[in-house]
Enzyme design. Structure first.
Site, PDB file in Angstrom:
ATOM      1  N   VAL A   1      34.237  37.567  42.463  1.00 28.12           N
ATOM      2  CA  VAL A   1      35.116  36.441  42.788  1.00 28.12           C
ATOM      3  C   VAL A   1      35.268  36.418  44.300  1.00 28.12           C
ATOM      4  CG1 VAL A   1      36.359  36.311  40.592  1.00 28.12           C
ATOM      5  CG2 VAL A   1      37.192  37.836  42.392  1.00 28.12           C
ATOM      6  N   SER A   2      35.610  35.236  44.831  1.00 28.27           N
ATOM      7  CA  SER A   2      35.649  35.066  46.278  1.00 28.27           C
ATOM      8  C   SER A   2      36.937  35.531  46.928  1.00 28.27           C
ATOM      9  CB  SER A   2      35.426  33.589  46.628  1.00 28.27           C
ATOM     10  OG  SER A   2      34.176  33.176  46.138  1.00 28.27           O
ATOM     11  N   THR A   3      38.044  35.436  46.218  1.00 27.26           N
ATOM     12  CA  THR A   3      39.323  35.811  46.818  1.00 27.26           C
ATOM     13  C   THR A   3      40.111  36.686  45.870  1.00 27.26           C
ATOM     14  OG1 THR A   3      40.547  33.931  45.913  1.00 27.26           O
ATOM     15  CG2 THR A   3      39.430  33.581  48.036  1.00 27.26           C
TER      16      THR A   3
ATOM     17  N   GLN B   1      41.731  35.145  42.771  1.00 27.98           N
ATOM     18  CA  GLN B   1      40.927  34.850  41.591  1.00 27.98           C
ATOM     19  C   GLN B   1      40.846  36.088  40.709  1.00 27.98           C
ATOM     20  OE1 GLN B   1      37.364  33.557  43.578  1.00 27.98           O
ATOM     21  NE2 GLN B   1      37.917  31.402  43.390  1.00 27.98           N
TER      22      GLN B   1
END
Length: 185
Positions: A8-10, A13
């Site tokens: 996941v990017s952040t 998330q």
């Protein structure tokens, strides 16, 4: 061995959905990380790629978890194919390089990407030629104007040391030496 990769990017998330899907696919080991694909450094992906052996398989929830661009994905797929490692996406059933159909689709994608690279390269070359014909100068702008270079050469010829000239003109001594060399040529 079947490996899973989840990303996941952040930190806001959640990896839960991907991890549940990879567990249902019976992945023996799952690598997971929270990092944007824009960052070149993805330590878990690097660790996964480092321990793959011929016959292994990587399972991802979606292909965009592996790479940030089509080009990057195709380069990775090509490398993994040479190493006899299959890649399978849960949500893109056509992306399964362990099957003949999946390999064919990735080959077509790679051909399209190569064609696109060639077009971009040709457009870049054409644009550069046109710019040169219009008198556009490429590269960094000169640190010293023509008047400054003439003044510098006069001072150098009268005995001012290059280090002192560099201080006067607020440039490196390398710039001074390049200006002197260019004038002598």
């Amino acid at each position: 061995m079947r490996f899973g990769y989840a990303r996941v990017s952040t930190s806001e998330q959640n990896l839960g959905l991907q991890l549940d899907a990879l567990k249902a696919e019976r992945c023996e080991r799952v690598f997971q990380e929270t990092v944007s694909s824009r960052r070149a450094e993805r330590p878990e992906l690097r660790a996964l790629l480092g321990q793959l052996r011929a016959g292994d398989e990587i399972v991802v929830y979606k292909l965009d978890r592996l790479a940030r661009s089509t080009m990057q994905l195709l380069e990775m797929m090509e490398d993994l194919g040479r190493r006899d490692v299959a890649v399978r996406s849960i949500h893109e059933p056509w992306a399964d390089t362990s099957t003949a159909h999946g390999k064919m689709i990735m080959t077509v994608f790679a051909g399209v990407a190569e064609f696109e690279r060639d077009l971009i390269r040709q457009r870049t070359l054409d644009g550069r030629k046109a710019a040169l014909a219009r008198g556009v100068r490429f590269g960094r702008p000169p640190r010293l104007s023509k008047a400054q270079r003439e003044h510098l050469l006069g001072a150098w010829r009268s005995g001012t040391p290059p280090a002192e000239l560099a201080e006067i003109f607020d440039v490196s001594t390398d710039t001074i030496y390049r200006a002197i060399k260019a004038a002598q040529a």
